[in-house]
Design a protein around this motif. Structure first.
Motif, PDB file in Angstrom:
ATOM      1  N   CYS A   9      62.018 127.253 102.117  1.00  0.00           N
ATOM      2  CA  CYS A   9      60.719 127.635 101.542  1.00  0.00           C
ATOM      3  C   CYS A   9      60.827 128.421 100.241  1.00  0.00           C
ATOM      4  CB  CYS A   9      59.902 128.412 102.562  1.00  0.00           C
ATOM      5  SG  CYS A   9      60.503 130.092 102.881  1.00  0.00           S
ATOM      6  N   ARG A  48      66.555 117.766  95.031  1.00  0.00           N
ATOM      7  CA  ARG A  48      65.698 117.439  96.170  1.00  0.00           C
ATOM      8  C   ARG A  48      65.324 118.726  96.880  1.00  0.00           C
ATOM      9  NH1 ARG A  48      67.560 112.671  99.686  1.00  0.00           N
ATOM     10  NH2 ARG A  48      65.345 112.623 100.126  1.00  0.00           N
ATOM     11  N   ASN A  51      60.912 119.411 102.835  1.00  0.00           N
ATOM     12  CA  ASN A  51      59.516 119.338 103.250  1.00  0.00           C
ATOM     13  C   ASN A  51      59.328 120.580 104.128  1.00  0.00           C
ATOM     14  OD1 ASN A  51      57.298 118.901 105.085  1.00  0.00           O
ATOM     15  ND2 ASN A  51      57.265 116.784 104.372  1.00  0.00           N
ATOM     16  N   ARG A  54      57.593 120.289 107.697  1.00  0.00           N
ATOM     17  CA  ARG A  54      58.410 119.495 108.621  1.00  0.00           C
ATOM     18  C   ARG A  54      59.674 120.266 109.023  1.00  0.00           C
ATOM     19  NH1 ARG A  54      59.053 113.409 107.186  1.00  0.00           N
ATOM     20  NH2 ARG A  54      56.907 113.515 107.824  1.00  0.00           N
ATOM     21  N   ASN A  83      62.013 116.091 101.060  1.00  0.00           N
ATOM     22  CA  ASN A  83      61.059 115.253 100.352  1.00  0.00           C
ATOM     23  C   ASN A  83      61.761 114.096  99.664  1.00  0.00           C
ATOM     24  OD1 ASN A  83      58.699 116.825 100.929  1.00  0.00           O
ATOM     25  ND2 ASN A  83      59.443 118.344  99.475  1.00  0.00           N
ATOM     26  N   ASP A  84      61.107 112.958  99.608  1.00  0.00           N
ATOM     27  CA  ASP A  84      61.671 111.796  98.917  1.00  0.00           C
ATOM     28  C   ASP A  84      61.696 112.047  97.419  1.00  0.00           C
ATOM     29  OD1 ASP A  84      62.005 110.307 101.244  1.00  0.00           O
ATOM     30  OD2 ASP A  84      59.951 109.540 101.158  1.00  0.00           O
TER      31      ASP A  84
END
Length: 85
Positions: A9, A48, A51, A54, A83-84
């Motif tokens: 985070c 990257r 998420n 999640r 995340n993608d």
């Protein structure tokens, strides 16, 4: 690592004692967890990010077993924690 931020985070976080290639993180938002140091480097290199919802949910579920969760590349892949893109 040494940046005193949560890998998930990005909040201020403390570090716990590292163990054999894993970094321990203590975050007020995500809780205590360990993460593979190479994974952290690979994600940073690829720009990257986690998420957050999640990953925090996965940590909370994993914590129910009574142990500090450990995040590996396999966990990221299976549970879609990053995340993608």
């Amino acid at each position: 690592m040494g940046n005193d931020k949560c890998v998930i985070c990005r909040s201020a976080a403390g570090q716990m004692v590292p163990v054999a290639g894993f970094v321990g993180i203590s975050c007020s938002q995500c809780g205590d967890y360990s993460i593979n140091e190479q994974l952290v480097q690979d994600l940073a290199k690829a720009r990257r990010t986690f998420n957050v919802v999640r990953a925090q949910t996965w940590l909370a579920i994993s914590r129910k077993s009574g142990v500090i969760p450990t995040i590996t590349a396999l966990d990221v892949s299976i549970h879609g924690l990053v995340n993608d893109g």
